[in-house]
Each structure stands twice: as C-alpha cells, then as structure tokens.
Design an enzyme around this catalytic site. Structure first.
Site, short mmCIF file in Angstrom:
data_model
loop_
_atom_site.label_atom_id
_atom_site.label_comp_id
_atom_site.label_asym_id
_atom_site.label_seq_id
_atom_site.Cartn_x
_atom_site.Cartn_y
_atom_site.Cartn_z
CB ALA A 1 -0.97 -0.03 1.09
CB SER B 1 -2.76 -9.37 16.29
OG SER B 1 -4.11 -9.67 15.68
CB SER C 1 1.48 6.63 15.31
OG SER C 1 1.23 5.68 14.37
CB VAL D 1 0.87 3.06 11.82
CG1 VAL D 1 1.09 2.46 10.23
CG2 VAL D 1 -0.37 3.89 11.77
CG ASP E 1 4.17 -4.84 9.27
OD1 ASP E 1 3.63 -5.76 9.46
OD2 ASP E 1 3.83 -3.85 8.87
N1 LIG Z 1 -0.16 0.60 22.67
C1 LIG Z 1 1.12 -0.09 22.68
N2 LIG Z 1 1.98 0.49 23.67
C2 LIG Z 1 3.28 -0.30 23.61
N3 LIG Z 1 3.73 -1.19 22.98
C3 LIG Z 1 2.70 -1.56 21.82
C4 LIG Z 1 1.58 -0.78 21.70
N4 LIG Z 1 0.92 -1.36 20.74
C5 LIG Z 1 1.75 -2.50 20.06
N5 LIG Z 1 2.75 -2.41 20.84
C6 LIG Z 1 4.12 -3.41 20.23
O1 LIG Z 1 4.11 -3.80 18.98
C7 LIG Z 1 3.95 -5.21 19.10
C8 LIG Z 1 2.98 -5.66 17.97
O2 LIG Z 1 1.52 -4.98 18.26
P1 LIG Z 1 0.26 -5.68 17.98
O3 LIG Z 1 -0.08 -6.78 18.62
O4 LIG Z 1 -0.80 -4.34 17.95
O5 LIG Z 1 0.57 -6.17 16.62
P2 LIG Z 1 -0.24 -5.70 15.13
O6 LIG Z 1 0.21 -6.79 14.11
O7 LIG Z 1 0.14 -4.21 14.79
O8 LIG Z 1 -1.70 -5.73 15.31
P3 LIG Z 1 -2.83 -5.66 13.87
O9 LIG Z 1 -2.08 -6.71 12.86
O10 LIG Z 1 -4.16 -6.26 14.69
O11 LIG Z 1 -3.01 -4.38 13.61
C9 LIG Z 1 3.25 -5.54 20.61
O12 LIG Z 1 3.57 -6.75 21.02
C10 LIG Z 1 4.02 -4.42 21.40
O13 LIG Z 1 5.55 -4.82 21.59
#
Ligand SMILES: Nc1ncnc2c1ncn2[C@@H]1O[C@H](COP(=O)(O)OP(=O)(O)OP(=O)(O)O)[C@@H](O)[C@H]1O
Ligand SMILES: [Mg+2]
Length: 316
Positions: A16, A191, A254, A256, A260
């Site tokens: 994207a 996730s 953020s 985002v 990854d």
């Molecule tokens: N709010 C937060 N505060 C601190 N660390 C975070 C936060 N959100 C994500 N992380 C870090 O990033 C990692 C991956 O986040 P997450 O579980 O949201 O995966 P994701 O692949 O981005 O989720 P999805 O695919 O559902 O969007 C977590 O294990 C954590 O280490």
C-alpha cells in the site's frame, strides 16, 4: 557495514502506498485543512524489510506494483535503499490513508480497495520469490492477499521453503493463515484478534488463546507462535516453553507498523543466530519503539537497543 546474517526475503503481494497527514479535527461537511503530507511504501513484507534495514540488516523485498500509485511506490522504495524485485501488475497498487487528529490524538486509518491479480500475475510473484529463494534463511510472507490470488499462496511458498532448508514466517489472517498452517510453517505472528478469528475463541479469553497456540504447535502446524497483544506485550509459544513479555514503558504516539516492527526485529535476530528468547525481546522492544514514534515512522536501532535492555520474559 551490515552485520552478517543468513538471507531474508520478504513477500508483499498487496503493498500500500501510505499517505499520511494530520488535521485538527475530523468533521463532516466542512473542509479539513491538513498538515504536511507524507508518503511511505507500506504493506507487511516491505515494512519488515524497512525495519530489518533500520536495524542494520539486509533483505530482499519481493512485491507487486501497478498503475500510477505503483510507480510512486517503486520510486519511494528505491529511495529507501532496500534491495527489491517488483512484479508488475495491470491494476493499480492500493493506497492507505492515515489522518492524525491533532486536537484529540485520535488516529483515523482508511484502507482503500486494492487491485485484482490475474493468474499469470500471481504466478509471476511466486516465480520471483523462487528465483531468489533465501536458502538456509528466512522467507517472510506478510499481509493480506489481493483479490484473484488463491488463499494458498503463502502455503505454496511454505512448500518451497520446506524443500530449500528455509524457515517460513507468516503474518496474515483468515483463510491464507489457515492454508499456511495446513502446509506447516516455522512461525506465525497473529495478533489477538487474528488468533481469535482462526480458532474461534471467545472475546478476552487469553488462556484459551494460549492453549490454542500450544495446540497448533503440538499438531505440527508451526514451531513457534508469537502472539502479539498490542499494549499488553506478547506471548511466545514453542513445544518447550510459553513465555510472556510486557511492553517497556513508552508514550504511545502511533502504532502503525508495530506488528511489522516486532516481526522484522525478531526475524533479523534469528537470522543473526541469536536465540529465540533474545529475538522475542527484540521483537517486543521494536514494536514498542515504533509505537512511541509519530505517524508511519518505524523503529530505529538505538531505541530498540535501549528498550530491550530491561525486558525479561516470564514463563506462563
Ligand atoms: N499501545 C502499545 N504500547 C506499547 N507497545 C505496543 C503498543 N501497541 C503495540 N505495541 C508493540 O507492538 C507489538 C505488536 O503490536 P500488535 O499486537 O498491535 O500487532 P499488530 O500486528 O500491529 O496488530 P494488527 O495486525 O491487529 O494491527 C506488541 O507486541 C508490542 O510490543
Ligand atoms: Mg499485524
């Protein structure tokens, strides 16, 4: 100089072109004046490659691109200095649109519709992957599949990996994830929501999710489940152990690219020959480092190194 490590190839069937900006408040009808626009070459596998590069490693990113958005995508990726192979498609590469609402700190993420691939196009993607296969290393398949692509695309890549002494890592959801697990892969990074969807566990049943992850490993569907829990950290499940790690203290800006970043750091550390537990610590640190940066910014090496210092996983 990049550190020596075993080869890493990332696959992004549905990249994207990420457009991000900010505005004081998102409101209907009135014109919303926006701050500066930023463009990034996004999408699971390419983001993993960007994180690997940020952390001093190297990878080859194989991706599809088409139309004017695809051209812009290619230029941006080339500018990042990441080795890549583009597979041309006739439909246009999709766009993602992220708006930070500055008055509230809320973030709005729009995922625009993507292209449809023809059979010769998705077969060309598999050929491009096979041509540069990371023998003895890691192939990271990541993100959703575009329309027209069979649900077993990642499973087909997993099969090639098995024949080439390569560890297949999968970060996707739904049918594509199920098909890859049916084939058998090294590691998945769901996730909470993605694992819940896969196994049909009820909302908030974390113990049930961990049990389901153990079951996947016991059945031989994968060797490792890295279950990420957003702000609650992550759980690592192997045949030998289940470990939990809370996130380091950070101020979230953020998220985002958090997932990854987790995966990019984890795979790079494994490719560097580090232990799975060490790689897990780097993954959590990298996900959190990215979460502490604004908009689409991805983690930097010094932040990951600082944050992983204090992380000590505990057995579940
Ligand atoms: N709010 C937060 N505060 C601190 N660390 C975070 C936060 N959100 C994500 N992380 C870090 O990033 C990692 C991956 O986040 P997450 O579980 O949201 O995966 P994701 O692949 O981005 O989720 P999805 O695919 O559902 O969007 C977590 O294990 C954590 O280490
Ligand atoms: Mg994810």
């Amino acid at each position: 100089m990049a550190l020596a490590h075993s080869p890493i190839l990332t696959v992004t069937p549905n990249p994207a072109l990420d457009v991000s900006t900010s505005t004081p408040r998102v409101m209907p009808e009135s014109k919303m004046r926006c701050g500066p626009t930023r463009l990034d070459p996004g999408g699971g596998g390419v983001n993993v490659s960007r994180v690997v590069r940020n952390l001093g490693g190297r990878s080859l990113a194989v991706y599809t691109a088409g139309g004017p958005t695809g051209q812009a995508y290619r230029q941006l990726l080339d500018r990042e200095g990441i080795a890549s192979r583009m597979v041309g498609i006739s439909d246009a590469t999709r766009e993602g649109f992220t708006v930070d609402e500055t008055l509230t700190g809320e973030q709005f993420r729009f995922v625009l519709q993507g292209p449809e691939l023809s059979e010769p196009e998705w077969r060309a993607l598999i050929s491009a992957v096979a041509d540069d296969f990371p023998v003895g290393g890691y192939v990271v398949t990541s993100g959703s599949l575009p329309q027209g692509v069979p649900a077993d695309l990642y499973a087909q890549i997993a099969r090639i990996a098995r024949d080439h002494d390569t560890r297949c890592v999968v970060d996707t959801s739904g049918e594509a994830l199920q098909a890859a697990l049916d084939e058998g892969v090294y590691l998945i990074k769901p996730s909470k929501r993605e694992l819940r969807e896969l196994v049909g566990a009820p909302e908030s049943d974390e113990i049930g999710l961990i049990e389901a992850a153990r079951e996947l490993v016991a059945r031989g569907s994968c060797e490792v489940v890295a279950l990420t829990l957003g702000g609650a950290g992550a759980v690592l499940v192997t045949a030998e152990q289940t470990l939990r790690l809370a996130t380091p203290q950070i101020e979230v800006q953020s998220t985002v690219g958090a997932g990854d970043s987790f995966l990019g750091a984890l795979v790079l550390r494994l490719a560097q020959g580090r232990s799975l537990v060490d790689a897990f610590r780097s993954g959590v640190a990298a996900g959190s480092a990215t979460s502490s940066l604004p908009a689409t910014d991805l983690c930097r090496a010094e932040d990951v190194e600082r944050l992983e210092q204090g992380l000590q996983p505990t057995p579940v």
